[in-house]
Design a protein around this motif. Structure first.
Motif, PDB file in Angstrom:
ATOM      1  N   LEU A  79      34.605  48.086  47.272  1.00  0.00           N
ATOM      2  CA  LEU A  79      35.378  48.662  48.065  1.00  0.00           C
ATOM      3  C   LEU A  79      36.886  47.773  48.074  1.00  0.00           C
ATOM      4  N   LEU A  80      37.088  47.025  48.843  1.00  0.00           N
ATOM      5  CA  LEU A  80      38.334  46.566  48.850  1.00  0.00           C
ATOM      6  C   LEU A  80      38.733  45.389  47.875  1.00  0.00           C
ATOM      7  N   TYR A  81      37.405  44.679  47.160  1.00  0.00           N
ATOM      8  CA  TYR A  81      37.813  44.547  45.055  1.00  0.00           C
ATOM      9  C   TYR A  81      38.366  45.331  44.453  1.00  0.00           C
ATOM     10  N   LEU A  82      38.050  47.007  44.829  1.00  0.00           N
ATOM     11  CA  LEU A  82      38.242  48.038  44.323  1.00  0.00           C
ATOM     12  C   LEU A  82      39.896  48.225  44.299  1.00  0.00           C
ATOM     13  N   LEU A  83      39.914  48.746  46.004  1.00  0.00           N
ATOM     14  CA  LEU A  83      41.963  48.272  46.479  1.00  0.00           C
ATOM     15  C   LEU A  83      42.681  47.550  45.785  1.00  0.00           C
ATOM     16  N   SER A  84      42.478  46.249  45.818  1.00  0.00           N
ATOM     17  CA  SER A  84      43.548  45.273  45.645  1.00  0.00           C
ATOM     18  C   SER A  84      43.265  45.656  44.398  1.00  0.00           C
ATOM     19  N   ALA A  85      42.398  45.492  43.353  1.00  0.00           N
ATOM     20  CA  ALA A  85      43.269  45.719  41.983  1.00  0.00           C
ATOM     21  C   ALA A  85      43.943  46.692  41.576  1.00  0.00           C
ATOM     22  N   ILE A  86      43.487  48.063  41.913  1.00  0.00           N
ATOM     23  CA  ILE A  86      44.501  49.039  41.445  1.00  0.00           C
ATOM     24  C   ILE A  86      45.355  48.932  42.472  1.00  0.00           C
ATOM     25  N   GLY A  87      46.088  48.535  43.600  1.00  0.00           N
ATOM     26  CA  GLY A  87      46.819  48.389  44.472  1.00  0.00           C
ATOM     27  C   GLY A  87      48.215  46.982  44.167  1.00  0.00           C
ATOM     28  N   CYS A  88      47.092  46.066  43.291  1.00  0.00           N
ATOM     29  CA  CYS A  88      47.767  44.936  42.471  1.00  0.00           C
ATOM     30  C   CYS A  88      48.262  45.138  41.399  1.00  0.00           C
ATOM     31  N   ALA A  89      48.274  46.106  40.001  1.00  0.00           N
ATOM     32  CA  ALA A  89      48.242  46.657  39.154  1.00  0.00           C
ATOM     33  C   ALA A  89      49.874  47.667  38.699  1.00  0.00           C
ATOM     34  N   LEU A  90      50.215  48.062  39.975  1.00  0.00           N
ATOM     35  CA  LEU A  90      50.470  49.384  40.627  1.00  0.00           C
ATOM     36  C   LEU A  90      51.516  48.788  41.754  1.00  0.00           C
ATOM     37  N   ALA A  91      51.758  47.802  42.210  1.00  0.00           N
ATOM     38  CA  ALA A  91      52.583  47.213  42.850  1.00  0.00           C
ATOM     39  C   ALA A  91      54.207  46.822  42.526  1.00  0.00           C
ATOM     40  N   SER A  92      55.165  47.636  42.928  1.00  0.00           N
ATOM     41  CA  SER A  92      56.000  48.267  42.759  1.00  0.00           C
ATOM     42  C   SER A  92      57.455  46.736  42.776  1.00  0.00           C
ATOM     43  N   MET A  93      57.078  46.449  44.475  1.00  0.00           N
ATOM     44  CA  MET A  93      57.880  45.332  44.891  1.00  0.00           C
ATOM     45  C   MET A  93      56.662  44.220  45.530  1.00  0.00           C
ATOM     46  N   TRP A  94      57.461  43.035  45.004  1.00  0.00           N
ATOM     47  CA  TRP A  94      56.721  42.021  45.683  1.00  0.00           C
ATOM     48  C   TRP A  94      56.458  41.739  46.917  1.00  0.00           C
ATOM     49  N   GLU A  95      56.518  42.577  47.860  1.00  0.00           N
ATOM     50  CA  GLU A  95      55.940  42.171  49.492  1.00  0.00           C
ATOM     51  C   GLU A  95      54.803  43.149  49.336  1.00  0.00           C
ATOM     52  N   VAL A  96      54.741  44.310  48.372  1.00  0.00           N
ATOM     53  CA  VAL A  96      53.566  44.755  48.074  1.00  0.00           C
ATOM     54  C   VAL A  96      52.846  44.244  47.478  1.00  0.00           C
ATOM     55  N   PHE A  97      53.011  43.365  46.317  1.00  0.00           N
ATOM     56  CA  PHE A  97      51.878  43.371  46.206  1.00  0.00           C
ATOM     57  C   PHE A  97      51.412  41.650  46.201  1.00  0.00           C
ATOM     58  N   LEU A  98      52.000  41.430  47.517  1.00  0.00           N
ATOM     59  CA  LEU A  98      51.586  40.270  48.484  1.00  0.00           C
ATOM     60  C   LEU A  98      50.468  40.673  49.181  1.00  0.00           C
ATOM     61  N   LEU A  99      50.798  41.668  49.988  1.00  0.00           N
ATOM     62  CA  LEU A  99      49.574  42.829  50.065  1.00  0.00           C
ATOM     63  C   LEU A  99      48.139  42.984  50.127  1.00  0.00           C
ATOM     64  N   PHE A 100      48.413  43.855  48.732  1.00  0.00           N
ATOM     65  CA  PHE A 100      47.211  43.430  47.808  1.00  0.00           C
ATOM     66  C   PHE A 100      46.433  42.662  47.750  1.00  0.00           C
ATOM     67  N   ARG A 101      47.244  41.739  46.973  1.00  0.00           N
ATOM     68  CA  ARG A 101      46.541  40.202  46.779  1.00  0.00           C
ATOM     69  C   ARG A 101      45.893  39.627  47.518  1.00  0.00           C
ATOM     70  N   PHE A 102      46.382  40.429  49.302  1.00  0.00           N
ATOM     71  CA  PHE A 102      46.219  39.570  50.817  1.00  0.00           C
ATOM     72  C   PHE A 102      44.754  41.007  50.583  1.00  0.00           C
ATOM     73  N   PHE A 103      44.436  41.366  50.218  1.00  0.00           N
ATOM     74  CA  PHE A 103      42.579  42.280  50.404  1.00  0.00           C
ATOM     75  C   PHE A 103      42.159  41.715  49.328  1.00  0.00           C
ATOM     76  N   GLY A 104      42.106  41.516  48.194  1.00  0.00           N
ATOM     77  CA  GLY A 104      41.907  40.512  47.802  1.00  0.00           C
ATOM     78  C   GLY A 104      40.754  39.218  48.065  1.00  0.00           C
ATOM     79  N   GLY A 105      42.101  38.824  48.646  1.00  0.00           N
ATOM     80  CA  GLY A 105      41.367  37.128  49.590  1.00  0.00           C
ATOM     81  C   GLY A 105      40.430  37.858  50.190  1.00  0.00           C
ATOM     82  N   LEU A 106      40.478  38.872  51.415  1.00  0.00           N
ATOM     83  CA  LEU A 106      39.899  39.151  52.715  1.00  0.00           C
ATOM     84  C   LEU A 106      37.922  39.436  51.589  1.00  0.00           C
ATOM     85  N   ALA A 107      38.179  39.827  50.843  1.00  0.00           N
ATOM     86  CA  ALA A 107      36.779  40.384  49.758  1.00  0.00           C
ATOM     87  C   ALA A 107      36.422  38.927  49.556  1.00  0.00           C
ATOM     88  N   VAL A 108      37.180  38.251  49.039  1.00  0.00           N
ATOM     89  CA  VAL A 108      36.479  36.571  48.387  1.00  0.00           C
ATOM     90  C   VAL A 108      36.065  35.980  49.591  1.00  0.00           C
TER      91      VAL A 108
END
Length: 429
Positions: A79-108
């Motif tokens: 579920l974390l991987y799925l959230l990260s992929a969708i969030g990163c693709a739709l991010a409109s701000m650098w800070e939001v992008f960082l957050l979803f990249r962080f979620f992806g790293g958490l899953a890794v």
């Protein structure tokens, strides 16, 4: 296909997403740097924020897996991987992008612990290297796929990074669906004192007679849920885990995977070629990891590590001088040589070894510690690389020279590690 192989492949989908998440940023990082006009320090953070999440994930993975079991945590990872992929693709701000990249790293980070631990606990001793190593095969398959999709989406220019990162949602969704079909680890169920469910898991796995876990009435199946890892009896495996993780990252492997296009541009290659050549790196990584997995249970972990160290040292030296301008046209072949040596040795062994060297009651926590160390060193190397190479013309040369020197030290360390080939988990001390 034997059930144990089927369940291993499903659990190893976390490894595929691990590899994809690790490498996909190599195609997006320069586009994102220009899009948000990032300084070298912010650029390094953008690439390594995933690794910060990975470190936290690795730290908490052992406790989560011990408390809730292996299967529920694998589902949460999906579920974390799925959230990260969708969030990163739709991010409109650098800070939001960082957050979803962080979620992806958490899953890794969590999957780097729980995936190999789960597989090692359902695998028969004679095939444990190949089965646990399936996780590493899926990692490098994910890396190769990321490089390939990066090249495919490159022509989309400013929006290319959204597709590069968003396409991960497809395998993440598949993982979410399939992981519900695997049984819980019977070893974990025994530790929790649930003999009936452990027997059901053994029956589903289909290799009960090959998995060396006694199910006698005299066996103590009520150990504490959480052991104190930092005690004298675990000092040796802790030392081995941390040092292996340290030397694994000090080879520079993650810096090369994360910044592959940039490295080739530094050597004078065109932008298009700089994105094409990582595909050859990913393909080499996959091919030689498969070779390593096919022989790991025959030749053992130690021989692979020693042989690979020699090859890594040689090709890192050549790569360093290639970045300095000496035979720069051959830089691709030098880096491919390094990747081949790494994949055949460190790449094939590390997750297998970390899942083997701790006793049953401390395996999840011990693997968590080893994985945390691995990702901590990966974050340091990946964050510093763009700062070093942009701070001096010869930054790439000195970076690769440092990696080569660390391989020499790793060779000395490997001489002292034990061989775990073919030994039941309960017999490894």
């Amino acid at each position: 296909m034997k059930p144990v192989w089927k369940f291993t492949l499903i659990a190893s989908l976390g490894g595929f997403l691990f590899g994809f998440e690790t490498a996909v940023i190599s195609g997006a990082e320069q586009i994102i740097q220009k899009l948000w006009q990032l300084s070298p320090a912010r650029h390094g953070l953008t690439v390594s924020v995933s690794l910060i999440g990975t470190i936290l994930g690795a730290i908490i993975a052992g406790q989560l897996a011990n408390r809730y079991g292996r299967k529920p945590i694998l589902y949460a990872i999906a579920l974390l991987y799925l959230l990260s992929a969708i969030g990163c693709a739709l991010a409109s701000m650098w800070e939001v992008f960082l957050l979803f990249r962080f979620f992806g790293g958490l899953a890794v980070g969590i999957s780097s612990v729980v995936g190999p631990v789960y597989t090692s606990e359902i695998a028969p001793a004679k095939d444990r290297g190949k089965l646990t190593g399936t996780f590493q095969i899926m990692i490098v398959t994910g890396i190769f796929t990321a490089y390939l999709t990066n090249f495919i989406f490159l022509g989309l220019e400013t929006d290319a990074w959204r597709y590069m990162l968003g396409v991960m949602a497809l395998p993440a969704l598949l993982f979410v669906i399939l992981v519900r079909r695997i049984p819980e680890s019977p070893r974990w169920l025994l530790q929790m004192g649930d003999r009936s469910k452990a027997s059901e898991s053994y029956a589903l796995i289909g290799d009960q007679e090959m998995i060396c876990v006694p199910m006698t009435e005299s066996e103590d199946v009520h150990p504490p849920r959480q052991v104190n890892l930092f005690q004298k009896r675990y000092a040796k495996p802790i030392t081995l885990a941390i040092l292996l993780a340290f030397f694994n990252q000090m080879t520079g492997i993650n810096a090369i995977l994360y910044y592959a296009p940039r490295i080739f541009e530094m050597a004078g290659f065109s932008a298009e070629l700089s994105y094409l050549q990582p595909i050859f790196i990913g393909g080499t990584n996959l091919l030689f990891t498969l070779m390593g997995m096919s022989i790991i249970d025959r030749f053992g972990r130690k021989k692979l590590l020693l042989t690979g160290a020699v090859g890594m040292f040689f090709f890192l030296l050549l790569s360093a001088y290639g970045l300095k301008g000496v035979h720069a046209d051959y830089l691709l072949f030098f880096i491919i040589g390094f990747i081949a040596a790494f994949a055949l040795s460190q790449g094939a062994v590390i997750w297998v070894f970390l899942a083997e060297i701790f006793p049953n009651e401390a395996r999840a926590q011990g693997s968590s510690l080893g994985s945390t160390a691995h990702w901590l060193f990966a974050a340091i190397i990946s964050w510093l690389f763009p700062i070093i190479v942009e701070g001096t013309v010869l930054g790439g040369f000195y970076a690769f020279l440092f990696y080569a020197s660390m391989v020499v030290l790793s060779f000395i360390f490997i001489l002292f590690i034990p061989e775990t080939k073919g030994r039941p988990l309960e017999e490894i001390k």
